[in-house]
Motif scaffolding. Structure first.
Motif, PDB file in Angstrom:
ATOM      1  N   VAL A  33      38.858   1.582   1.213  1.00 42.80           N
ATOM      2  CA  VAL A  33      37.694   2.440   1.440  1.00 42.80           C
ATOM      3  C   VAL A  33      36.577   1.595   2.037  1.00 42.80           C
ATOM      4  CG1 VAL A  33      35.955   3.934   0.396  1.00 42.80           C
ATOM      5  CG2 VAL A  33      38.305   3.965  -0.458  1.00 42.80           C
ATOM      6  N   LEU A  35      32.670   1.477   2.726  1.00 47.04           N
ATOM      7  CA  LEU A  35      31.363   2.028   2.387  1.00 47.04           C
ATOM      8  C   LEU A  35      30.351   1.505   3.405  1.00 47.04           C
ATOM      9  CD1 LEU A  35      31.361   1.567  -1.498  1.00 47.04           C
ATOM     10  CD2 LEU A  35      32.021   3.587  -0.174  1.00 47.04           C
ATOM     11  N   ARG A  78      39.701   4.851   4.966  1.00 45.21           N
ATOM     12  CA  ARG A  78      38.784   5.989   5.007  1.00 45.21           C
ATOM     13  C   ARG A  78      37.374   5.476   4.748  1.00 45.21           C
ATOM     14  NH1 ARG A  78      37.485   7.909  -0.225  1.00 45.21           N
ATOM     15  NH2 ARG A  78      38.845   7.151  -1.902  1.00 45.21           N
ATOM     16  N   GLU A  80      33.003   6.115   3.889  1.00 46.22           N
ATOM     17  CA  GLU A  80      31.913   6.878   3.284  1.00 46.22           C
ATOM     18  C   GLU A  80      30.593   6.300   3.772  1.00 46.22           C
ATOM     19  OE1 GLU A  80      31.903   7.029  -0.954  1.00 46.22           O
ATOM     20  OE2 GLU A  80      34.059   7.500  -1.103  1.00 46.22           O
ATOM     21  N   GLN A  81      29.653   7.165   4.085  1.00 43.83           N
ATOM     22  CA  GLN A  81      28.319   6.719   4.477  1.00 43.83           C
ATOM     23  C   GLN A  81      27.440   6.737   3.228  1.00 43.83           C
ATOM     24  OE1 GLN A  81      27.655   6.244   8.115  1.00 43.83           O
ATOM     25  NE2 GLN A  81      26.122   4.910   7.163  1.00 43.83           N
ATOM     26  N   VAL A  82      27.147   5.568   2.680  1.00 50.57           N
ATOM     27  CA  VAL A  82      26.323   5.475   1.471  1.00 50.57           C
ATOM     28  C   VAL A  82      24.851   5.457   1.843  1.00 50.57           C
ATOM     29  CG1 VAL A  82      25.892   4.175  -0.644  1.00 50.57           C
ATOM     30  CG2 VAL A  82      28.175   4.183   0.369  1.00 50.57           C
ATOM     31  N   ARG A 101      28.848   2.884  -7.096  1.00 50.25           N
ATOM     32  CA  ARG A 101      29.875   3.518  -6.270  1.00 50.25           C
ATOM     33  C   ARG A 101      31.069   2.585  -6.098  1.00 50.25           C
ATOM     34  NH1 ARG A 101      32.981   7.291  -5.794  1.00 50.25           N
ATOM     35  NH2 ARG A 101      33.729   7.842  -3.711  1.00 50.25           N
TER      36      ARG A 101
END
Length: 357
Positions: A33, A35, A78, A80-82, A101
């Motif tokens: 993942v 981030l 994959r 994620e935009q934190v 997170r």
């Protein structure tokens, strides 16, 4: 006429295979993942010639991943935009949010490794904070770039590829939070940004842990300081960081900054001293007075890399009940001091923490 020798050998192997058997399937790729928090790696310049002048934190994570299709060769990825910020604007609240997170993802069975894209200005602070607070043996890698993706010779794509390859490697597990930049793998504990305009900006005073080359990791040493699963700090149980400030030592220094920080509510002051964390004679009385009021004084050094502040050298730390930051630079000393203050207000215990981490 018979088959060529190579084809005949393949035919014999096929004939000898048990009925219903199939060729071995390749091992499933690690699940990583990413981030995204912004920074230069997500930046854009006005032209390809702009390598140092650009706007950070412009490219969203989906476009960032799409720009490096080779990531699929080393992991299932994959994103994620934190956050979408330049890292000089990172706050303690955002450190806590990001850490929680990362911790939550590390507990998921479908996550084998985590990569955090980050601006380089405070990348070392975030990496050290995660190294101290996230209890996981899974690979966690922080990565950035010194040039935006729009620049000639941009470094972000390869840095990201190497970071994902490292996070996907089982050999990276248990080594704490890592920083991958310019083909080198560093421990988040040691690494610092030492140059502001070149791609080889990140250095560790005690050397890199290894290298990432063409999707493979090569290791040459391991961290010895406490981290991650061996840390007494746990992000899942930290919701606030006490105020800790940094004041810079220099010729003709005055106590004004220290006194102002104390008045603003600081619980500890990091003195970024000259040489061996030296303190000007004009400043010592004020620091002793502040310590008497309960504010911790921690001597660090503004000198870059390769040394450490020696306790009771330059100043009688035992007598003054001061603390030394050992080899941590001022910005990393601030992170550790804030975490230490979530556990104790005892200067001797805090000193032990500085030696352990």
């Amino acid at each position: 006429m018979g088959l060529p020798p190579a084809q005949e050998a393949l035919a014999q192997m096929s004939a000898q295979r048990a009925p219903g058997a199939s060729l071995a399937q390749p091992a499933a790729k690690a699940r990583v993942v990413i981030l995204a928090t912004g920074g230069t790696i997500a930046g854009a310049g006005a032209s390809a010639a702009n390598s140092a002048t650009y706007q950070a934190a412009k490219v969203p994570v989906d476009k960032l991943l799409a720009s490096v299709p080779e990531l699929a060769n080393v992991a299932q990825v994959r994103g994620e935009q934190v956050f979408q910020i330049a890292s000089e604007s990172f706050t303690d609240a955002q450190l806590l949010q990001l850490g929680k997170r990362v911790s939550a993802l590390s507990k998921q069975a479908d996550v084998d490794g985590i990569v955090i894209t980050h601006g380089t200005d405070t990348l070392e602070e975030t990496a050290y904070f995660l190294n101290l607070t996230v209890h996981t043996s899974k690979p966690v890698v922080v990565v950035g770039s010194m040039r935006p993706g729009t620049a000639l010779s941009a470094d972000g794509a390869l840095n990201l590829y190497n970071a994902v390859a490292t996070a996907a490697s089982p050999t990276a597990g248990g080594k704490g939070v890592l920083v991958v930049m310019n083909d080198e793998i560093h421990t988040g504990r040691d690494v610092s940004k030492s140059i502001n305009v070149r791609t080889e900006a990140f250095k560790s005073p005690w050397g890199a842990l290894g290298m990432a080359v063409e999707g493979q990791t090569y290791w040459f040493r391991a961290p010895v300081k406490r981290h991650t699963v061996h840390s007494e700090f746990d992000i899942d149980h930290i919701d606030h960081l006490p105020q800790v400030e940094i004041a810079y030592g220099y010729g003709n220094a005055s106590p004004t900054a220290y006194q102002a920080f104390a008045a603003s509510g600081a619980k500890a002051l990091i003195h970024a001293g000259t040489g061996n964390g030296s303190v000007s004679s004009a400043v010592v009385p004020a620091l002793r007075e502040l310590r008497a009021k309960g504010i911790h004084i921690i001597r660090s050094s503004r000198v870059v890399g390769g040394g450490f502040v020696i306790r009771n050298a330059e100043q009688p730390d035992d007598q003054y009940d001061w603390i030394v930051a050992h080899d941590l630079n001022p910005q990393k000393a601030r992170i550790l001091a804030a975490l230490a203050l979530t556990k104790t207000n005892d200067a001797q215990v805090i000193q032990r923490i500085f030696m352990d981490y």
